[in-house]
Enzyme design. Structure first.
Site: not given
Length: 377
Positions: A30-31, A52, A58, A95-96, A134, A152, A211, A214, A220
């Site tokens: 979807w991106r 979304e 999920t 899918l719930g 959200y 999220d 880390c 990252c 951080c």
């Protein structure tokens, strides 16, 4: 332990994160990836919205195949609006959190009435069915490049570690959101939102975060303190109650299975099920063969379980063979059609316990019928 580390420079965090995202973003169906955005390709708000909604509570891996199936069947929001609720529920089965599917249809209907164009602000998006804070922020940022704070679980984890926020979740949600609002850049806010989620999903993971890889390790606070896994802080959850009940799988000589439709509202609303007893999140249902929906030679086929949001469920499963007409409010689903029914996972488990292979495609129509014809007179 500090409640919050002094904030790093906003541009520093956003710049580091976007540079990392350009090189390491996830490939998701979807991106629109950053290099395509740079060439002028724009995200389809329908696909952003659909993904979304599916991703609420999920995992990404669970959603991918459902998303591809939905956009093949219904490539636009107007196509989805023209679909029947039953067809959407069938496509959603497994899918719930089935209220999402009902809201999906309601939202598509409203957008279709308005010409098939999604609104482009958080406030107007939140007026649509099934779109909360959200989801509205995510659509506004990703589809329309609005500077919205998208928070999220992945983002919460990144931010609580980045600033060593010791306030437990969910109490810390407002604090996290305020920080994200300050970090969102004016340029590429949609990519920033996706970058932060990707960082939480692939690098800043709940256990054993990587880390050293990252891009924000120098910013951080938790990494500097040497205990990133301490964050986010969460209060102990109360143990979920265990509810019990029974499910009854009736099989016809041609392999059909007896089903009924659950009420539209409530848990698993609008989905199909085998006859079962009156369990809910708050009360047990009857158990044992004496609770069967009609007299027959019911035989025990095992016990199954399912964990829901607020409770766990355990069902005794019974099976019988009969050629009787379907009772009022029930229907026979042919052996070849059971795979296409809107069956939630708990009902698939019940049928599988009584008829191994019936819901996972491992039995063909003929094989299924032969497997099911046992002792029917």
């Amino acid at each position: 332990m500090p409640v919050r580390n002094p904030a790093p420079q906003d541009a520093d965090v956003a710049g580091r994160l976007l540079a990392w995202y350009d090189a390491h973003h996830r490939d998701l169906p979807w991106r629109v990836p950053p290099h395509e955005l740079a060439r002028g390709m724009r995200p389809d708000p329908y696909r952003v919205w659909l993904s979304e909604v599916m991703l609420q509570q999920t995992t990404v891996e669970a959603v991918k195949s459902y998303f591809r199936s939905f956009v093949r069947k219904w490539p636009t929001v107007t196509a989805l609006a023209s679909a029947s609720s039953d067809d959407i529920m069938k496509a959603w089965a497994g899918l719930g959190y089935y209220s999402r599917a009902r809201n999906l249809k309601a939202c598509a209907d409203q957008v279709a009435v308005k010409g098939g164009t999604f609104p482009d602000t958080e406030e107007s998006l939140r007026a649509l069915p099934g779109i909360g804070a959200y989801t509205a922020a995510a659509i506004a940022a990703i589809a329309f490049d609005r500077p919205a704070a998208v928070v999220d679980g992945n983002v919460e984890r990144v931010v609580t570690r980045l600033f060593s926020i010791a306030t437990p979740l969910p109490q810390a949600k407002m604090e996290v959101r305020a920080i994200v609002e300050g970090l969102v850049p004016d340029k590429r806010p949609g990519d920033f939102a996706q970058a932060t989620m990707d960082l939480g999903a692939t690098i800043c993971t709940p256990r054993r975060p990587r880390c050293m890889l990252c891009p924000l390790r120098e910013n951080c606070s938790a990494q500097a303190n040497g205990d990133p896994e301490f964050y986010p802080v969460r209060l102990a959850k109360p143990e979920k109650p265990l509810r019990r009940g029974a499910a009854f799988v009736a099989v016809r000589s041609d392999g059909a299975v007896l089903l009924r439709k659950r009420p539209e509202k409530g848990l698993l609303g609008g989905m199909s099920e085998v006859p079962t007893t009156g369990w809910t999140a708050r009360v047990d249902g009857a158990t044992g063969v004496s609770a069967a929906p009609f007299a027959a030679d019911w035989r025990r086929a095992g016990t199954i379980g399912q964990v829901f949001t607020h409770f766990s469920l355990e069902l005794e499963v019974f099976r019988t063979e009969t050629n009787a007409p379907a009772p009022a409010g029930h229907f026979w689903s042919g052996a070849g059609g059971i795979l296409g029914e809107a069956l939630p996972t708990i009902m698939k488990k019940a049928i599988e316990a009584a008829i191994p292979g019936a819901t996972n495609g491992k039995l063909g129509d003929t094989a299924t019928a032969n497997h099911l014809i046992t002792t029917i007179p």
